[in-house]
Motif scaffolding. Structure first.
Motif, PDB file in Angstrom:
ATOM      1  N   VAL A 120       0.978  -1.241  -0.165  1.00 42.66           N
ATOM      2  CA  VAL A 120      -0.466  -0.240  -0.003  1.00 42.66           C
ATOM      3  C   VAL A 120       1.034   1.444  -0.107  1.00 42.66           C
ATOM      4  N   CYS A 121       1.880   1.386   0.553  1.00 43.93           N
ATOM      5  CA  CYS A 121       2.556   2.604   0.445  1.00 43.93           C
ATOM      6  C   CYS A 121       3.599   2.591  -0.811  1.00 43.93           C
ATOM      7  N   LEU A 127      -0.625  -0.786 -11.063  1.00 44.57           N
ATOM      8  CA  LEU A 127       1.171  -2.571 -11.022  1.00 44.57           C
ATOM      9  C   LEU A 127       0.789  -3.248  -9.694  1.00 44.57           C
ATOM     10  N   GLN A 128       0.789  -1.982  -8.449  1.00 42.00           N
ATOM     11  CA  GLN A 128       0.619  -2.753  -7.452  1.00 42.00           C
ATOM     12  C   GLN A 128      -0.851  -3.750  -6.918  1.00 42.00           C
ATOM     13  N   SER A 129      -2.138  -2.834  -8.107  1.00 43.44           N
ATOM     14  CA  SER A 129      -3.620  -3.854  -7.773  1.00 43.44           C
ATOM     15  C   SER A 129      -3.546  -5.147  -8.479  1.00 43.44           C
ATOM     16  N   GLY A 184      -2.611   6.137  -3.344  1.00 42.52           N
ATOM     17  CA  GLY A 184      -1.605   6.727  -4.325  1.00 42.52           C
ATOM     18  C   GLY A 184      -2.651   8.291  -4.844  1.00 42.52           C
ATOM     19  N   ALA A 185      -3.975   8.491  -4.087  1.00 41.06           N
ATOM     20  CA  ALA A 185      -5.087   9.429  -4.663  1.00 41.06           C
ATOM     21  C   ALA A 185      -4.675  10.836  -3.057  1.00 41.06           C
ATOM     22  N   VAL A 186      -4.085  10.046  -2.391  1.00 39.85           N
ATOM     23  CA  VAL A 186      -3.592  10.393  -0.976  1.00 39.85           C
ATOM     24  C   VAL A 186      -2.567  11.366  -1.417  1.00 39.85           C
ATOM     25  N   GLY A 187      -1.506  10.343  -1.834  1.00 40.89           N
ATOM     26  CA  GLY A 187      -0.133  10.884  -2.004  1.00 40.89           C
ATOM     27  C   GLY A 187      -0.059  12.057  -2.968  1.00 40.89           C
TER      28      GLY A 187
END
Length: 404
Positions: free
Chosen positions: A90-91, A111-113, A144-147
């Motif tokens: 998640v990071c 990619l991570q999903s 991702g949206a938070v970042g």
């Protein structure tokens, strides 16, 4: 913020590494997982410890984060999606959003999903609920949206900080100009202006003596020499003021200088002035910036007594007692008018006493002006804690100190 994310990754990798190694297949599988643990842990540690050094490299090359993601996927496959390595996955979109904006966040979240869905597909539990399977991929999209949002906030905050720094710099420049103008006004009043006033008085005395018949030539010569000395002193003070006194000696013996200036004052003005040393402790050599302010205050007090008080005598006392340098200038003249305050003096354009108070405050000294313990006259008392001289002596005076 990226450094904090990598610190969190370090903790999660350390907690999940044993589970990944236990679940790895013997032989080649164990070696691959061990290599993945070492690579991901060391990469996270290097970025956590030396972000300033390695961070720009990661920012310029997103493929490094992609390689780290692939190594992390090996650990995730071995340990399973229900371990703490799931938080490491998640990071990754969070880091991508902070480092590469919304485009990078979208790529790494996808990619991570995909990796998480493949891990779920390879696990033995094929009957997991869809909500459980999609939980972590959904978290990847959210982080991702938070970042990406955090990146925008940080950039706007940086812009606001730079604008605030520019405003503060302009204000500091304005304050520096005001302080310098005030300093120059004090210097002009306390040095050049007073010396020129003395030149004028000496010249008037010379003119009056020359106008009288039968004047002793020796007296005329003495008065002419006094005018010349005063003029040379005014020229020297002007040069010092223009040069801003940046080249000063290493230190000044204030007590010896006070004694010499008291004698010079008595010779120049004809007012009986006596210097009395006090205290039994030796006075330290003063930093130039401090000595200059103390001597100027004393000179101002002497000139005020001569010009305004019409005294019959002036007593100057100075010495060190109980860790304090104490200086007093007493004259038995007419004294200050009743009700005199600094505000009244400022409004009336009399800046001598105002400048004395400002100079004392600039070196951390306390000053009092009034009759003191006497029934008449005026006493200027100055008290400087010698403990304040240690930091001043450790560094040479700067323009800011001189402007104080």
């Amino acid at each position: 913020m990226c450094r904090q994310v990598f610190g969190f990754r370090l903790a999660m990798i350390a907690l999940a590494a044993p589970a990944a190694l236990l679940n790895a297949s013997p032989g080649l599988g164990t070696r691959l997982i061990s290599a993945a643990v070492i690579v991901t842990f060391m990469a996270s540690y290097a970025l956590f410890r030396d972000w300033e050094r390695f961070g720009p490299l990661l920012l310029r090359h997103p493929t490094l984060l992609a390689a780290d993601t692939l190594f992390g996927s090996l650990l995730l496959v071995s340990a399973g999606p229900d371990t703490t390595l799931a938080y490491v996955s998640v990071c990754t979109p969070l880091l991508a959003g902070i480092a590469y904006s919304w485009r990078g966040a979208a790529c790494f979240a996808s990619l991570q999903s995909l990796i998480l869905l493949l891990v779920h597909a390879t696990t033995k539990d094929l009957h997991a609920a869809p909500a459980e399977t999609l939980l972590l991929p959904g978290f990847c999209v959210i982080t991702g949206a938070v970042g990406s949002s955090l990146r925008g906030l940080l950039l706007r905050f940086g812009t606001a900080t730079r604008a605030l720094a520019e405003v503060r710099a302009r204000l500091a420049a304005t304050e520096a100009v005001s302080a310098e103008r005030a300093r120059l006004a004090r210097e002009m009043h306390d040095t050049v202006a007073k010396t020129l006033y003395g030149v004028a008085l000496a010249a008037e005395g010379l003119a009056n003596s020359a106008a009288r018949s039968g004047t002793d030539p020796a007296l005329l010569r003495k008065q002419a020499e006094l005018v010349a000395r005063s003029a040379r002193r005014a020229a020297a003070e002007s040069r010092e003021l223009l040069a801003d006194l940046r080249r000063e000696p290493d230190g000044t013996d204030v007590l010896a200088e006070l004694s010499a200036r008291t004698r010079h004052f008595s010779t120049r003005t004809g007012v009986p002035a006596t210097y009395h040393p006090t205290g039994e402790q030796a006075a330290p050599v003063m930093p130039p910036a401090v000595a200059r302010q103390l001597l100027t205050i004393t000179g101002e007090a002497l000139e005020n007594a001569h010009r305004h008080a019409s005294p019959t005598r002036v007593d100057v006392r100075a010495g060190v007692e109980d860790g304090y340098l104490r200086i007093s200038v007493y004259d038995d003249g007419r004294g200050l008018p009743h009700g005199t305050t600094l505000d009244h003096l400022r409004r009336a354009g009399h800046f001598g006493l105002v400048g004395m108070v400002e100079r004392a405050a600039s070196v951390g000294a306390r000053i009092s002006i009034g009759p003191g313990a006497h029934t008449r006259g005026t006493e200027v008392s100055l008290e400087l804690p010698l403990a304040t001289l240690s930091p001043l002596r450790s560094t040479p005076p700067t323009s800011g100190e001189e402007a104080a």
